[in-house]
Scaffold this active site. Structure first.
Site, PDB file in Angstrom:
ATOM      1  N   ARG A 158     -26.707 -16.258  31.444  1.00 53.75           N
ATOM      2  CA  ARG A 158     -28.016 -15.616  31.611  1.00 53.75           C
ATOM      3  C   ARG A 158     -27.867 -14.098  31.724  1.00 53.75           C
ATOM      4  O   ARG A 158     -28.671 -13.342  31.183  1.00 53.75           O
ATOM      5  CB  ARG A 158     -28.728 -16.203  32.833  1.00 53.75           C
TER       6      ARG A 158
ATOM      7  N   GLU B 123     -44.959 -21.072  37.197  1.00 54.19           N
ATOM      8  CA  GLU B 123     -43.777 -21.064  38.075  1.00 54.19           C
ATOM      9  C   GLU B 123     -44.110 -20.268  39.328  1.00 54.19           C
ATOM     10  O   GLU B 123     -45.233 -19.781  39.468  1.00 54.19           O
ATOM     11  CB  GLU B 123     -42.530 -20.497  37.367  1.00 54.19           C
TER      12      GLU B 123
ATOM     13  N   LYS C 151     -33.996 -11.788  33.406  1.00 59.14           N
ATOM     14  CA  LYS C 151     -33.994 -11.589  34.867  1.00 59.14           C
ATOM     15  C   LYS C 151     -33.863 -10.094  35.155  1.00 59.14           C
ATOM     16  O   LYS C 151     -32.840  -9.611  35.646  1.00 59.14           O
ATOM     17  CB  LYS C 151     -32.845 -12.408  35.491  1.00 59.14           C
TER      18      LYS C 151
ATOM     19  N   HIS D 256     -37.147   8.597  28.824  1.00 56.04           N
ATOM     20  CA  HIS D 256     -37.500   7.190  28.608  1.00 56.04           C
ATOM     21  C   HIS D 256     -36.483   6.514  27.701  1.00 56.04           C
ATOM     22  O   HIS D 256     -36.066   5.386  27.949  1.00 56.04           O
ATOM     23  CB  HIS D 256     -38.914   7.070  28.013  1.00 56.04           C
TER      24      HIS D 256
ATOM     25  N   ARG E 153     -33.511  11.957  33.616  1.00 59.28           N
ATOM     26  CA  ARG E 153     -34.617  11.056  33.268  1.00 59.28           C
ATOM     27  C   ARG E 153     -35.193  11.319  31.873  1.00 59.28           C
ATOM     28  O   ARG E 153     -35.777  12.370  31.624  1.00 59.28           O
ATOM     29  CB  ARG E 153     -35.732  11.193  34.312  1.00 59.28           C
TER      30      ARG E 153
ATOM     31  N   TYR F 238     -30.620  -8.488  37.170  1.00 61.61           N
ATOM     32  CA  TYR F 238     -29.970  -8.940  38.397  1.00 61.61           C
ATOM     33  C   TYR F 238     -29.701 -10.427  38.303  1.00 61.61           C
ATOM     34  O   TYR F 238     -30.187 -11.109  37.387  1.00 61.61           O
ATOM     35  CB  TYR F 238     -30.828  -8.599  39.628  1.00 61.61           C
TER      36      TYR F 238
ATOM     37  N   LEU G   2     -38.725 -17.886  33.967  1.00 60.72           N
ATOM     38  CA  LEU G   2     -37.293 -17.657  34.027  1.00 60.72           C
ATOM     39  C   LEU G   2     -36.609 -19.012  33.875  1.00 60.72           C
ATOM     40  O   LEU G   2     -36.974 -19.958  34.592  1.00 60.72           O
ATOM     41  CB  LEU G   2     -36.897 -17.029  35.364  1.00 60.72           C
TER      42      LEU G   2
HETATM   43  N1  PDD Z   1     -35.150 -16.068  41.849  1.00 64.67           N
HETATM   44  N2  PDD Z   1     -38.334 -18.090  38.488  1.00 64.67           N
HETATM   45  C1  PDD Z   1     -38.279 -16.844  38.978  1.00 64.67           C
HETATM   46  C2  PDD Z   1     -39.394 -15.910  38.696  1.00 64.67           C
HETATM   47  C3  PDD Z   1     -37.169 -16.443  39.744  1.00 64.67           C
HETATM   48  O1  PDD Z   1     -37.114 -15.183  40.220  1.00 64.67           O
HETATM   49  C4  PDD Z   1     -36.133 -17.377  40.020  1.00 64.67           C
HETATM   50  C5  PDD Z   1     -34.934 -17.015  40.827  1.00 64.67           C
HETATM   51  C6  PDD Z   1     -36.251 -18.673  39.484  1.00 64.67           C
HETATM   52  C7  PDD Z   1     -35.215 -19.746  39.725  1.00 64.67           C
HETATM   53  O2  PDD Z   1     -34.029 -19.496  39.026  1.00 64.67           O
HETATM   54  P1  PDD Z   1     -32.612 -20.021  39.582  1.00 64.67           P
HETATM   55  O3  PDD Z   1     -32.763 -21.474  39.811  1.00 64.67           O
HETATM   56  O4  PDD Z   1     -31.671 -19.703  38.479  1.00 64.67           O
HETATM   57  O5  PDD Z   1     -32.334 -19.266  40.860  1.00 64.67           O
HETATM   58  C8  PDD Z   1     -37.365 -18.985  38.716  1.00 64.67           C
HETATM   59  C9  PDD Z   1     -34.058 -15.451  42.527  1.00 64.67           C
HETATM   60  C10 PDD Z   1     -33.214 -16.382  43.295  1.00 64.67           C
HETATM   61  C11 PDD Z   1     -34.523 -14.238  43.310  1.00 64.67           C
HETATM   62  O6  PDD Z   1     -35.257 -13.469  42.708  1.00 64.67           O
HETATM   63  O7  PDD Z   1     -34.126 -14.030  44.461  1.00 64.67           O
END
Ligand code: PDD
Length: 283
Positions: A51, A180, A148, A102, A100, A32, A204
């Protein structure tokens, strides 16, 4: 009425239907993105695209997201968000619909692409100036959080742990290091130096984090990209989270202990203002 995008079509949200055989639903098999739009202009679309491409190729999902830039802009239009100070577009791409198993479907299937847009209401500045509190949470996520992916259960539990503790954000800690947040990156400030965890499979690589480096440099702050220990974090003068829609969010208390003076500090404030300028809007 909210208009969403599903597999090539713009439809009212109520009419968007996804199969129960979708591998996103069954396996969390997908990626996503969340992209901010400041008054209709996508913030760092090129980095979001890169990304997505990186995630899709790691998951071996055959899809070119380049064309989704148009869809982002169209969704803003369909939902009258072109003039919104801050809006966002959410993109969800799964491997698609198949019985389904895997392993990947034996016959290739088209990925499912679902997108929606919304408005972000930034907290009023006086709320921001009070700062936000956080708790540390043991990082139990998988070893590829640099992708992501849509599997966000540890992130859900991390954020909920914060809410249960009566605070706003979580800070993942692992092997003695502060890493983070559950939905944002994390920075500490020591004097004129801004410190954040290096990109690796453990965080991330945030687009806001990246943008902040430019802002910090412009304002004359040193940027150090290195791991920080939990003890060091508690010695920081200031701390903040960054992310799409998080923007720059001051963290004034961690696990009940004040960060620095326990008030929003000048570096965080300058970086936030600098970020708002870069994002094209200052209010
Ligand atoms: N989240 N770290 C994690 C675990 C994240 O899920 C996100 C973003 C970030 C920051 O990344 P960016 O600056 O590219 O948004 C760091 C999004 C916005 C979400 O899950 O809603």
């Amino acid at each position: 009425m909210s208009i969403v995008y599903l597999n090539g079509e713009y439809v009212p949200k109520e009419e968007a239907v996804i199969s129960v055989d979708d591998r996103g639903f069954l396996f969390g098999d997908g990626i996503y993105e969340v992209t901010a739009a400041y008054r209709g202009s996508l913030f760092r679309w090129d980095l979001h695209l890169a990304r997505m491409n990186r995630g899709l190729s790691a998951l071996r999902i055959d899809f070119d997201p380049t064309e989704l830039e148009e869809v982002h802009l169209q969704l803003l239009k369909e939902n009258s968000l072109q003039e919104a100070p801050v809006a966002f577009v959410y993109t969800h791409i799964t491997r698609g619909v198949a019985p389904r198993t895997h392993q990947f479907p034996s016959d290739p299937v088209a990925p499912t692409v679902y997108m929606f847009a919304g408005e972000y209401s930034r907290p009023p500045r006086n709320r921001w100036e009070e700062g936000y509190k956080a708790v540390t949470v043991h990082d139990q996520r998988w070893a590829r959080v640099d992708l992501k992916t849509i599997q966000l259960l540890p992130n859900v539990l991390g954020k909920q742990a914060a809410i249960d503790a009566g605070v706003d954000e979580c800070i993942y800690v692992k092997d003695g290091m502060a890493i983070e947040g559950a939905l944002n990156n994390f920075f500490t400030v020591f004097g004129n130096t801004v410190v954040t965890h290096p990109t690796s499979n453990q965080i991330l690589p945030g687009i806001t984090r990246e943008a902040l480096f430019g802002v910090a440099e412009k304002l004359g702050y040193e940027v150090e990209v290195r791991a920080i220990t939990i003890e060091e974090m508690f010695q920081a003068d200031e701390a903040f989270h960054t992310g799409t829609l998080t923007e720059v969010k001051p963290c004034v208390e961690i696990d009940g202990r004040p960060v620095g003076t326990g008030k929003v500090g000048p570096v965080t404030r300058a970086l936030f203002d600098g970020f708002l300028e870069v994002a094209g809007r200052k209010d």
